[in-house]
Scaffold this motif. Structure first.
Motif, short mmCIF file in Angstrom:
data_model
loop_
_atom_site.label_atom_id
_atom_site.label_comp_id
_atom_site.label_asym_id
_atom_site.label_seq_id
_atom_site.Cartn_x
_atom_site.Cartn_y
_atom_site.Cartn_z
N GLY A 175 0.79 -1.22 0.00
CA GLY A 175 0.00 0.00 0.00
C GLY A 175 0.82 1.27 0.00
O GLY A 175 0.33 2.32 0.43
N TYR A 176 2.06 1.21 -0.49
CA TYR A 176 2.89 2.41 -0.54
C TYR A 176 2.36 3.41 -1.57
O TYR A 176 1.75 3.03 -2.58
CB TYR A 176 4.33 2.05 -0.92
N GLU A 177 2.65 4.67 -1.34
CA GLU A 177 2.38 5.70 -2.35
C GLU A 177 3.26 5.45 -3.56
O GLU A 177 4.40 5.02 -3.43
CB GLU A 177 2.68 7.08 -1.76
N ARG A 178 2.73 5.72 -4.75
CA ARG A 178 3.48 5.46 -5.99
C ARG A 178 3.90 6.77 -6.64
O ARG A 178 3.21 7.78 -6.52
CB ARG A 178 2.65 4.62 -6.96
N PRO A 179 5.02 6.75 -7.36
CA PRO A 179 5.50 7.96 -8.02
C PRO A 179 4.80 8.18 -9.36
O PRO A 179 4.03 7.33 -9.80
CB PRO A 179 6.98 7.67 -8.25
N LYS A 180 5.10 9.30 -9.98
CA LYS A 180 4.65 9.55 -11.34
C LYS A 180 5.88 9.46 -12.24
O LYS A 180 6.84 10.19 -12.07
CB LYS A 180 4.01 10.93 -11.45
N GLY A 181 5.87 8.53 -13.18
CA GLY A 181 7.01 8.34 -14.06
C GLY A 181 7.96 7.29 -13.53
O GLY A 181 7.69 6.61 -12.53
N ASN A 182 9.10 7.14 -14.20
CA ASN A 182 10.10 6.15 -13.80
C ASN A 182 10.72 6.51 -12.45
O ASN A 182 10.67 7.65 -12.01
CB ASN A 182 11.20 6.03 -14.86
N GLY A 183 11.33 5.52 -11.83
CA GLY A 183 11.92 5.75 -10.52
C GLY A 183 11.01 5.27 -9.41
O GLY A 183 10.11 4.46 -9.63
N PHE A 184 11.26 5.79 -8.22
CA PHE A 184 10.61 5.26 -7.03
C PHE A 184 9.97 6.33 -6.17
O PHE A 184 10.46 7.44 -6.09
CB PHE A 184 11.64 4.54 -6.14
N ALA A 185 8.89 5.96 -5.50
CA ALA A 185 8.42 6.67 -4.33
C ALA A 185 8.91 5.86 -3.14
O ALA A 185 8.88 4.62 -3.16
CB ALA A 185 6.90 6.76 -4.30
N THR A 202 7.12 1.48 -7.54
CA THR A 202 7.22 2.06 -8.87
C THR A 202 5.82 2.38 -9.37
O THR A 202 4.82 1.88 -8.85
CB THR A 202 7.90 1.10 -9.85
N GLU A 203 5.76 3.22 -10.39
CA GLU A 203 4.49 3.60 -10.97
C GLU A 203 3.77 2.37 -11.52
O GLU A 203 4.39 1.47 -12.07
CB GLU A 203 4.71 4.61 -12.10
N ALA A 204 2.46 2.35 -11.36
CA ALA A 204 1.68 1.22 -11.87
C ALA A 204 1.85 1.10 -13.38
O ALA A 204 2.17 2.07 -14.08
CB ALA A 204 0.21 1.40 -11.51
N ALA A 205 1.65 -0.10 -13.88
CA ALA A 205 1.83 -0.35 -15.30
C ALA A 205 0.84 0.46 -16.11
O ALA A 205 -0.30 0.69 -15.70
CB ALA A 205 1.63 -1.84 -15.60
N SER A 206 1.28 0.89 -17.28
CA SER A 206 0.41 1.60 -18.20
C SER A 206 -0.55 0.60 -18.84
O SER A 206 -0.43 -0.61 -18.66
CB SER A 206 1.24 2.30 -19.28
N GLY A 207 -1.49 1.09 -19.61
CA GLY A 207 -2.41 0.20 -20.30
C GLY A 207 -1.67 -0.72 -21.25
O GLY A 207 -0.57 -0.40 -21.73
N ALA A 208 -2.26 -1.86 -21.55
CA ALA A 208 -1.59 -2.87 -22.37
C ALA A 208 -1.12 -2.31 -23.70
O ALA A 208 -0.08 -2.69 -24.22
CB ALA A 208 -2.54 -4.05 -22.60
N GLY A 209 -1.90 -1.37 -24.28
CA GLY A 209 -1.52 -0.81 -25.57
C GLY A 209 -0.46 0.25 -25.49
O GLY A 209 0.05 0.70 -26.52
N GLU A 210 -0.11 0.70 -24.27
CA GLU A 210 0.82 1.81 -24.11
C GLU A 210 2.25 1.35 -23.87
O GLU A 210 3.18 2.12 -24.08
CB GLU A 210 0.36 2.70 -22.95
N ARG A 211 2.46 0.13 -23.40
CA ARG A 211 3.82 -0.31 -23.11
C ARG A 211 4.59 -0.52 -24.41
O ARG A 211 4.00 -0.73 -25.48
CB ARG A 211 3.80 -1.59 -22.29
N PRO A 212 5.92 -0.51 -24.35
CA PRO A 212 6.72 -0.82 -25.54
C PRO A 212 6.48 -2.26 -25.97
O PRO A 212 6.08 -3.11 -25.15
CB PRO A 212 8.17 -0.63 -25.06
#
Length: 524
Positions: free
Chosen positions: A121-131, A153-163
């Protein structure tokens, strides 16, 4: 050379992920995130032995951390440095072993992998890296507290957004894989994954027994899913287990099928019971070590089987930039290859390391619980040529310290710094924070939040299984009772399964039997 029968003599690389982090608070704490020139800066002296006793503070106070900056002059006993780790295989295998009515071998129990199998239940960052976050509480042992340092780390993006992904599957088809829950489960897992991957993803398939064979070269999935499924269905158990041949040929395929801008990864599915060819991780890695640095290819190890080569799989992935998990049934396979797929395919951070500098005025002794095989020399903390851990999206990583404060201590306890490289630019970043005595003063079982209590139960359980003497560890019966109450209050089925595991271990120690515990712990 025939691609379907060649034995690789090429390149290898492997990923790891792991670790920990730290930030500070005295209630809420402070952090600072900044880009750092990767060519500058050195860490302090060497990393947190367990337990570490503290020499007295010099009269002039030299070495104190100030304004959130890591101490450069701290005595060695006051620094703890390690690579981040997101593995969970040790917990999964312990669950399988207890379900079979046996206690896991002590050397297969890694407390950090037990802890990292549960949501935090940790707070998550925006973008790469860590909170980063930190909290703690007093344990039942006199003068000892638990300090929890964690990252998200930031939650995963939508399936269509990842590389797009370029995945090379290396599947063990040796004789030992013929037992139920091995090759059949690997085939089921690949079938699940074939349905989850996108049309623009690419896959190749290598199998190995005594020798390695390429069943499918790197192929885009669009219009070719049936070809992949047919290759998977044709796999049948054969002879001995030449893990080296499979890994080497897998990396050859990964190099030949490398896609720029994609996530390039080797996925090894095996019971890791090597008995032919090279059987030592170091020897395997020595011959195929260039692919990691030159191509950025990483390894994901998926363990199967009631008899499982935990040490070999762990060393392969740790030394080669990899991470591991363990699956015992189809439900767990779906969790890994569906629910957790983005975390195993994408990266949020490369070569991540953490360093905690304890304050000698307040801390008399500390012990990092687990992470023994993830230690990094303190002087190598800011050497970006020294391997760290790779962390994907949606991961949370936790480390616990047992900390003994000096009598009457008040104020600053520790400064923590996490350093990582951006997965695209390779630019170094750091996040720092500090923790005060006020943040760790409440009682663990009376005042701490439910998630901290779950973390403590998991760590105490692991420590008991490997015969440790962690201060404040309750008896198994008490641990099981606490886990049952926490399962009810959190309504978390993973905590309920943890309670079942503890009850099984208690009964097995008393000479009784039990039944399998069911599903797997959670990814962050």
């Amino acid at each position: 050379m025939d691609r379907r029968a060649r034995t690789y003599r090429g390149a290898l690389a492997l990923l790891l992920a792991g670790g920990i982090l730290m930030t500070g608070c005295s209630g809420q704490g402070t952090t600072d995130d900044s880009a750092v020139d990767s060519s500058t800066g050195r860490g302090g002296p060497a990393g947190g032995r367990q337990p570490s006793a503290a020499p007295e503070q010099p009269a002039d106070g030299a070495g104190r951390a100030e304004d959130g900056a890591a101490r450069e002059s701290a005595a060695p006993d006051y620094l703890s440095t390690f690579a981040l780790d997101v593995d969970t295989a040790s917990y999964g295998y312990a669950r399988r072993t207890l379900g079979d009515g046996r206690l896991p071998a002590a050397d297969t129990v890694r407390p950090e992998e037990f802890v990292n199998s549960f949501r935090q239940g940790y707070e998550r960052p925006k973008g790469n890296g860590f909170a980063v976050s930190v909290d703690g509480a007093r344990s039942d042992a006199a003068d000892w507290s638990l300090v929890r340092v964690g990252l998200a780390t930031e939650a995963a993006s939508g399936a269509g957004e990842r590389p797009p992904a370029a995945l090379t599957f290396v599947v063990d088809i040796s004789g030992s894989m013929s037992e139920p829950g091995r090759l059949d489960l690997a085939k089921t897992s690949l079938g699940i994954l074939a349905d989850e991957l996108r049309d623009d993803d690419s896959v190749s398939l290598v199998t190995f027994s005594e020798e390695a064979e390429t069943r499918l070269p790197m192929t885009r999935l669009r219009g070719n899913r049936t070809k992949l499924r047919d290759a998977v269905e044709e796999m049948e158990p054969a002879e001995s287990t030449n893990v080296a041949a499979g890994v080497q040929q897998g990396y050859e395929e990964a190099v030949e099928g490398h896609r720029k801008g994609a996530t390039n990864r080797v996925v090894l599915l095996s019971d890791a019971l090597a008995n032919t060819g090279e059987t030592e991780a170091d020897a395997i890695l020595e011959r195929v070590g260039d692919a990691r640095k030159e191509y950025g290819i990483t390894l994901f190890g998926v363990g199967v089987g009631s008899d499982y080569g935990d040490e070999l799989m762990e060393r392969l992935t740790n030394k080669g930039d990899g991470n591991t998990t363990y699956i015992a049934d189809e439900a767990q396979a779906r969790k890994v290859f569906v629910d957790q797929l983005p975390a195993h395919v994408e990266l949020r951070a490369r070569d991540a390391k953490a360093q905690v500098a304890f304050d000698r005025e307040t801390v008399q002794q500390f012990e990092l619980i687990g992470y023994e095989n993830r230690k990094v020399a303190d002087d190598d903390f800011r050497d970006d040529g020294v391997d760290g851990g790779e962390v994907g999206p949606g991961h949370t990583v936790t480390a616990l310290y047992a900390v003994r404060l000096r009598e009457g201590a008040s104020g600053h306890v520790a400064t923590a710094t996490v350093r990582w490289l951006d997965p695209k630019t390779r630019k170094a970043h750091e996040e720092t924070g500090s923790v005060e005595t006020g943040a760790i003063g409440g009682g663990l079982w009376d005042d701490a939040g439910a998630r901290l209590q779950v973390t403590a139960v998991a760590a105490y359980f692991a420590d008991t299984l490997r015969g440790g003497g962690l201060p404040g560890t309750p008896e198994l019966g008490e641990l099981a009772t606490r886990a049952r109450k926490l399962a009810s209050s959190t309504e978390d089925s993973a905590v309920e399964r943890l309670a079942t595991m503890i009850e099984q271990a208690d009964r097995i120690r008393s000479g009784g039997g039990d039944e399998p515990p069911g599903g797997e712990g959670e990814l962050g």
